[in-house]
Design a protein around this motif. Structure first.
Motif, PDB file in Angstrom:
ATOM      1  N   PHE A   1      34.653 -30.578  -3.733  1.00 18.51           N
ATOM      2  CA  PHE A   1      35.115 -29.274  -4.201  1.00 18.51           C
ATOM      3  C   PHE A   1      36.620 -29.130  -4.058  1.00 18.51           C
ATOM      4  CE2 PHE A   1      30.634 -28.189  -3.231  1.00 18.51           C
ATOM      5  CZ  PHE A   1      30.274 -27.994  -4.540  1.00 18.51           C
TER       6      PHE A   1
ATOM      7  N   PHE B   1      37.060 -25.853 -12.070  1.00 23.24           N
ATOM      8  CA  PHE B   1      35.846 -25.720 -11.267  1.00 23.24           C
ATOM      9  C   PHE B   1      36.119 -24.858 -10.035  1.00 23.24           C
ATOM     10  CE2 PHE B   1      34.713 -29.212 -13.849  1.00 23.24           C
ATOM     11  CZ  PHE B   1      33.345 -29.177 -13.931  1.00 23.24           C
TER      12      PHE B   1
ATOM     13  N   GLU C   1      35.390 -21.274 -10.263  1.00 26.30           N
ATOM     14  CA  GLU C   1      33.955 -21.019 -10.267  1.00 26.30           C
ATOM     15  C   GLU C   1      33.379 -21.086  -8.860  1.00 26.30           C
ATOM     16  OE1 GLU C   1      32.926 -19.873 -12.749  1.00 26.30           O
ATOM     17  OE2 GLU C   1      34.265 -20.542 -14.317  1.00 26.30           O
ATOM     18  N   ALA C   2      33.807 -22.130  -8.102  1.00 29.58           N
ATOM     19  CA  ALA C   2      33.301 -22.284  -6.739  1.00 29.58           C
ATOM     20  C   ALA C   2      33.693 -21.076  -5.902  1.00 29.58           C
ATOM     21  CB  ALA C   2      33.852 -23.562  -6.118  1.00 29.58           C
TER      22      ALA C   2
ATOM     23  N   ASN D   1      34.312 -18.073  -7.070  1.00 25.96           N
ATOM     24  CA  ASN D   1      33.490 -16.957  -7.534  1.00 25.96           C
ATOM     25  C   ASN D   1      32.120 -16.984  -6.887  1.00 25.96           C
ATOM     26  OD1 ASN D   1      35.397 -15.914  -9.136  1.00 25.96           O
ATOM     27  ND2 ASN D   1      34.498 -16.533 -11.089  1.00 25.96           N
ATOM     28  N   LEU D   2      31.482 -18.176  -6.942  1.00 21.65           N
ATOM     29  CA  LEU D   2      30.163 -18.353  -6.355  1.00 21.65           C
ATOM     30  C   LEU D   2      30.188 -17.904  -4.899  1.00 21.65           C
ATOM     31  CD1 LEU D   2      28.622 -21.770  -7.429  1.00 21.65           C
ATOM     32  CD2 LEU D   2      27.554 -19.535  -7.522  1.00 21.65           C
TER      33      LEU D   2
ATOM     34  N   LEU E   1      28.378 -14.642  -3.207  1.00 23.04           N
ATOM     35  CA  LEU E   1      27.374 -14.790  -2.159  1.00 23.04           C
ATOM     36  C   LEU E   1      27.803 -14.026  -0.914  1.00 23.04           C
ATOM     37  CD1 LEU E   1      26.285 -18.504  -2.498  1.00 23.04           C
ATOM     38  CD2 LEU E   1      25.038 -16.468  -3.152  1.00 23.04           C
TER      39      LEU E   1
ATOM     40  N   VAL F   1      22.342 -10.771  -6.619  1.00 19.15           N
ATOM     41  CA  VAL F   1      23.380 -11.715  -7.022  1.00 19.15           C
ATOM     42  C   VAL F   1      23.840 -11.453  -8.456  1.00 19.15           C
ATOM     43  CG1 VAL F   1      23.954 -14.145  -7.267  1.00 19.15           C
ATOM     44  CG2 VAL F   1      22.540 -13.409  -5.365  1.00 19.15           C
ATOM     45  N   SER F   2      22.885 -11.123  -9.337  1.00 16.68           N
ATOM     46  CA  SER F   2      23.255 -10.828 -10.728  1.00 16.68           C
ATOM     47  C   SER F   2      24.258  -9.698 -10.791  1.00 16.68           C
ATOM     48  CB  SER F   2      22.019 -10.424 -11.548  1.00 16.68           C
ATOM     49  OG  SER F   2      21.178 -11.517 -11.752  1.00 16.68           O
TER      50      SER F   2
ATOM     51  N   GLU G   1      26.209  -8.664  -8.513  1.00 21.65           N
ATOM     52  CA  GLU G   1      27.466  -9.099  -7.913  1.00 21.65           C
ATOM     53  C   GLU G   1      28.300  -9.892  -8.913  1.00 21.65           C
ATOM     54  OE1 GLU G   1      29.442  -7.941  -5.222  1.00 21.65           O
ATOM     55  OE2 GLU G   1      27.325  -7.724  -4.729  1.00 21.65           O
ATOM     56  N   PHE G   2      27.624 -10.820  -9.638  1.00 23.90           N
ATOM     57  CA  PHE G   2      28.338 -11.617 -10.632  1.00 23.90           C
ATOM     58  C   PHE G   2      28.918 -10.739 -11.728  1.00 23.90           C
ATOM     59  CE2 PHE G   2      26.134 -15.545  -9.217  1.00 23.90           C
ATOM     60  CZ  PHE G   2      27.257 -16.313  -9.090  1.00 23.90           C
ATOM     61  N   ALA G   3      28.077  -9.797 -12.182  1.00 24.02           N
ATOM     62  CA  ALA G   3      28.523  -8.917 -13.267  1.00 24.02           C
ATOM     63  C   ALA G   3      29.759  -8.145 -12.820  1.00 24.02           C
ATOM     64  CB  ALA G   3      27.394  -7.975 -13.655  1.00 24.02           C
TER      65      ALA G   3
ATOM     66  N   LYS H   1      32.838 -10.428 -12.699  1.00 23.64           N
ATOM     67  CA  LYS H   1      33.314 -10.757 -14.039  1.00 23.64           C
ATOM     68  C   LYS H   1      34.377  -9.770 -14.509  1.00 23.64           C
ATOM     69  CE  LYS H   1      31.481 -14.100 -15.842  1.00 23.64           C
ATOM     70  NZ  LYS H   1      30.342 -14.982 -15.784  1.00 23.64           N
TER      71      LYS H   1
ATOM     72  N   PRO I   1      30.396 -24.818 -15.839  1.00 26.31           N
ATOM     73  CA  PRO I   1      31.077 -25.218 -14.586  1.00 26.31           C
ATOM     74  C   PRO I   1      30.396 -24.633 -13.353  1.00 26.31           C
ATOM     75  CG  PRO I   1      32.504 -23.845 -15.986  1.00 26.31           C
ATOM     76  CD  PRO I   1      31.314 -24.185 -16.787  1.00 26.31           C
ATOM     77  N   LYS I   2      30.007 -23.360 -13.412  1.00 23.87           N
ATOM     78  CA  LYS I   2      29.323 -22.735 -12.282  1.00 23.87           C
ATOM     79  C   LYS I   2      28.038 -23.473 -11.965  1.00 23.87           C
ATOM     80  CE  LYS I   2      30.383 -17.842 -11.861  1.00 23.87           C
ATOM     81  NZ  LYS I   2      30.807 -17.488 -13.227  1.00 23.87           N
TER      82      LYS I   2
ATOM     83  N   VAL J   1      28.710 -26.905 -10.251  1.00 22.38           N
ATOM     84  CA  VAL J   1      29.003 -26.679  -8.835  1.00 22.38           C
ATOM     85  C   VAL J   1      27.706 -26.415  -8.068  1.00 22.38           C
ATOM     86  CG1 VAL J   1      30.044 -25.057  -7.203  1.00 22.38           C
ATOM     87  CG2 VAL J   1      31.353 -25.838  -9.157  1.00 22.38           C
TER      88      VAL J   1
ATOM     89  N   ALA K   1      18.324 -17.461  -7.048  1.00 17.86           N
ATOM     90  CA  ALA K   1      19.026 -16.296  -7.586  1.00 17.86           C
ATOM     91  C   ALA K   1      20.343 -16.682  -8.232  1.00 17.86           C
ATOM     92  CB  ALA K   1      19.283 -15.291  -6.470  1.00 17.86           C
TER      93      ALA K   1
ATOM     94  N   GLY L   1      21.577 -15.365 -11.740  1.00 19.62           N
ATOM     95  CA  GLY L   1      22.663 -14.403 -11.753  1.00 19.62           C
ATOM     96  C   GLY L   1      23.779 -14.818 -12.685  1.00 19.62           C
ATOM     97  N   ILE L   2      24.104 -16.116 -12.667  1.00 22.42           N
ATOM     98  CA  ILE L   2      25.166 -16.631 -13.530  1.00 22.42           C
ATOM     99  C   ILE L   2      24.842 -16.370 -14.995  1.00 22.42           C
ATOM    100  CG2 ILE L   2      26.320 -18.747 -14.317  1.00 22.42           C
ATOM    101  CD1 ILE L   2      25.743 -19.874 -11.453  1.00 22.42           C
TER     102      ILE L   2
ATOM    103  N   SER M   1      22.546 -14.409 -16.334  1.00 27.13           N
ATOM    104  CA  SER M   1      22.386 -12.985 -16.656  1.00 27.13           C
ATOM    105  C   SER M   1      23.730 -12.357 -16.961  1.00 27.13           C
ATOM    106  CB  SER M   1      21.754 -12.231 -15.478  1.00 27.13           C
ATOM    107  OG  SER M   1      20.413 -12.573 -15.337  1.00 27.13           O
ATOM    108  N   ALA M   2      24.701 -12.600 -16.062  1.00 29.67           N
ATOM    109  CA  ALA M   2      26.027 -12.016 -16.245  1.00 29.67           C
ATOM    110  C   ALA M   2      26.632 -12.492 -17.561  1.00 29.67           C
ATOM    111  CB  ALA M   2      26.921 -12.395 -15.076  1.00 29.67           C
TER     112      ALA M   2
ATOM    113  N   SER N   1      17.390  -6.066 -11.429  1.00 23.56           N
ATOM    114  CA  SER N   1      18.801  -6.358 -11.703  1.00 23.56           C
ATOM    115  C   SER N   1      19.487  -5.162 -12.343  1.00 23.56           C
ATOM    116  CB  SER N   1      18.922  -7.554 -12.658  1.00 23.56           C
ATOM    117  OG  SER N   1      18.564  -8.736 -12.022  1.00 23.56           O
TER     118      SER N   1
ATOM    119  N   LYS O   1      25.327   0.190  -8.436  1.00 24.23           N
ATOM    120  CA  LYS O   1      26.673  -0.253  -8.082  1.00 24.23           C
ATOM    121  C   LYS O   1      27.712   0.731  -8.604  1.00 24.23           C
ATOM    122  CE  LYS O   1      26.979  -3.899  -6.000  1.00 24.23           C
ATOM    123  NZ  LYS O   1      26.222  -5.074  -5.641  1.00 24.23           N
TER     124      LYS O   1
END
Lengths: 283, 283, 283, 283
Positions: A131, A139, A142-143, A145-146, A150, A236-237, A239-241, A244, B155-156, B159, B230, B234-235, B237-238, D237, D244
């Protein structure tokens, strides 16, 4: 006025080594990391092959030599890492420092404890360094972000896991009382093990209910598990949204300069020295 | 002024063939693709039935004739495809070109290698052409959306997969050391196989832990697997949610004209020639 | 000016019956549906108990009587449904009409075909009527939301399922060729069955790979399955999120009046007659 | 003007006890809860160890003493809880009150019914109190979010579960008729059990189809289950995403003062008395 301290020759070597070994922004640093990753992969492969009896019977000496070759190589690297950094203790007790030690220790221990050399496959954890190398590509964003997604959902997930464990304890006890040892539920811990296997929809089938009432309870557990699989996903969804949209705002103001010494990014566009370690940013 | 070159008769035949075989916008082209799909389905069915011993014992000659019939048909189609296109090499080395070759090759190889004819069921991959035929319906937009959503989250996901693999290596080794060969963990690769089976919540039950400590570690792996399921969800979905809003803006400005030769869409409303292959858009 | 046609007495009875049997907005209609649901549940329970050998041995005659009692009751209801509606054929060939017939037919067939009476448990499908009864609660909005979200994501899901099936065909063939009959992969269809079991993360464990290469391919399939589970979830999540915001705008302008005859909602606030069936809305 | 009533000495003790036992905002209250949690954990552990035959054979008397020690401790706590609250009946019939009783009852019942003492592991449910202790950290907001997200999606999830159960009944019957007792489908309830095991992607493998048609239906069920796993996830979700944005608006206006007696939060910034129980907020 800031005056740079004059450096001794050993200090210069040390810093050059540091940039090659720890850094990933110079050509030499990149090459070093790539070769390191290849050696880690090969050494992990050797350990794996050794664990397969048919292969080990035929190629034992080759595999053992390979393992020793990699162990000595990684030992030299470990010593150089301690030598080149300014804060050796910080490295030794860091996450990567401990893994690096664990990756060479089992081999030396095999003189005293037979079979401990197989533990060297813990080396696979060293592959996490990948990484760092990928930092240069897109990358890394993305890492990050992940990781931050989390991290942000951690309290929710802890609450969730805790609830799952309490459910597992209660259901595990009930199944132990309903089904009894004939069906494989020989103790409450085994009942809990079965509940986790079922709730997570893994379902090995090594233990399963045989009484109608046990099967009824099992159905209830399965549908619950099916329902609550939605919870971490939803967390998690969301959170990602959220991330973004946050990312969009950030992108424009971020500077892409990375410190060659400590890999810190986020410097001001006109920065001359790293705000984190004080080294010059452009060499 | 642009002057169209005069075409020889063979050129005209070639282009007509091209539009029928490769295109899906003319009536003949549509019919060709539908019949092709039916033939592919039937030929895949024949191979499947041949693999069932009871059916093959009774109807071997019929099934073999059918397979040869379809193979010869597909061979003719393959030759016509090469003949009709202007860039035969581009087709031959394209994704579909290679699949088309693989779909006929095993049958001819069965003269030399017995049983290789069963490989003809690789023909199932030819069914992917269905997506080209569906281009006309509103399915194509969906397929494109799916594809670009997956592409954007690549990419996500890489990883993520990489992390999963490192976890599998470390856990697989630990399980091999804890459980040993009696429980089925005969080598580290088998331990990794078990970890992937468990982490993905498949849980065949061919290998499972029997020692209390192994079961404890297994519970940990299962809950981890449950938690990280998840992440890809999540990735994606977003990504879908993002696309949805992007789509709204796009819809109004898109032209629905499709080139009959190369299936390229997105032409300007007043375009006369395809911007991709240069052919006339309206024939 | 609209003049209501004079109605004969039988017409009035018919309409009253219609409102009780088909409608759910009057008190009698509600009671009818609730009793119907209880009877359906009891009759399904009777069929289930009959299928359990130990219970059937002891209480065969009681269960059989119960089944005949419910069958005759449902037959009368079926005839009344046909009698009371203005468009009997529409009902007979509707989804619920066919289920209603299937719910009584197997019992009469059991005179000719032994065991066919167990098919009466198809009656469980009649429980879907519950959604009509729930129309009065706020459940109906949710059911409609679920249905329209699934409808909107249908093309995406079809593309997705189709891709899954093609993967299953190709992987199933490969596993059949790699593993062979010793591991349980006796034919390509069985290989496909195994692939679907694995890809959906069910993992019965009745068939599983035993060769190293087969296990490697299996790992690949499992991780793929793990990854693509994200796709339908992502699709539906995005759809729900979209609906949610759409709902907010709708809520204010919707009228809550429901036609007692055809259950149509969405009438204008000052409507006197149902826009769907023409009956008076307020009786 | 509000005049506080003069309190007797026993009333003061009672209130002090109340704040320690029920409250979590004073130092003593926090300590009490933490020790309680530790004791619950230890007592659950003792019950678990007792259920493991090998351990119970060697340490039976120690484990039994430990269980009695904890039971008497929890009994005293139970009596103090009833004594200190103003509304003892409200506590006794509350969720936590019933669990507290269930946690001590089985031990006393073990005089009359052998083995009933194992039921004391229901005590695990008492660990749910942890969420009250965590109220002080930022975990409580998450727990509330989780709870309200699940509450908001309840009607949708009920509709969903109901549909799943109807599918299970119909498919269970069909599998029973197709596969019959040889494959383990000995009755319709067992068929339903299998369908739930499959639909939730658990897949124990204790029962599985063996006829080609049964396997075909199983594939259909599995893909359906795979598809509908998306529904609850999508629901939750969307709910989380909605919350949120709602949270953002709320945060600024919320006061963080918590009543030490009844744990109620949301008081006005200048409040002197708890709006819920009337006690002074600052002691």
């Amino acid at each position: 006025m800031l005056i740079e301290e004059p450096k001794t020759k050993i200090d210069r070597i040390r810093q050059q080594l540091y940039i090659v070994i720890y850094g990933t922004n110079t050509k030499a640093g990149k090459l070093f990391d790539i070769f390191l990753l290849i050696f880690i992969l090969l050494s992990v492969l050797a350990v794996m092959l050794e664990s397969v009896k048919e292969i080990d019977d035929n190629y034992h000496s080759i595999l053992l030599s390979a393992e020793w070759f990699f162990t000595i190589l990684f030992s030299i690297e470990y010593i150089l890492r301690i030598f080149s950094t300014k804060k050796p203790w910080k490295y030794i007790f860091s996450f990567y420092g401990i893994i690096d030690l664990l990756a060479i220790l089992p081999m030396y221990l095999s003189f005293f404890i037979t079979g401990s050399n197989l533990l060297t496959s813990v080396r696979a954890l060293r592959l996490l360094r990948l990484f760092r190398v990928l930092k240069l590509a897109n990358f890394v964003g993305e890492a990050t972000n992940l990781k931050s997604a989390l991290k942000a959902s951690r309290p929710k997930i802890i609450v969730f896991l805790f609830t799952v464990l309490i459910i597992a304890m209660v259901v595990g006890t009930l199944m132990f009382l309903i089904e009894g040892p004939e069906a494989g539920f020989t103790s409450i811990p085994r009942g809990i093990y079965w509940t986790v296997v079922t709730l997570t929809t893994v379902g090995f089938g090594d233990i399963y209910p045989i009484t109608p009432f046990g099967q009824f309870l099992a159905m209830f557990v399965m549908i619950t598990g099916y329902g609550i699989i939605a919870v971490p996903t939803g967390i998690v969804s969301a959170e990602f949204a959220k991330q973004k949209s946050a990312n969009k705002e950030d992108k424009s103001t971020k500077s892409k300069t990375v410190c060659p010494v400590c890999d810190e990014s986020g410097h001001k566009p006109d920065a001359q020295f790293c705000f984190n370690c004080g080294e010059k940013i452009k060499i």
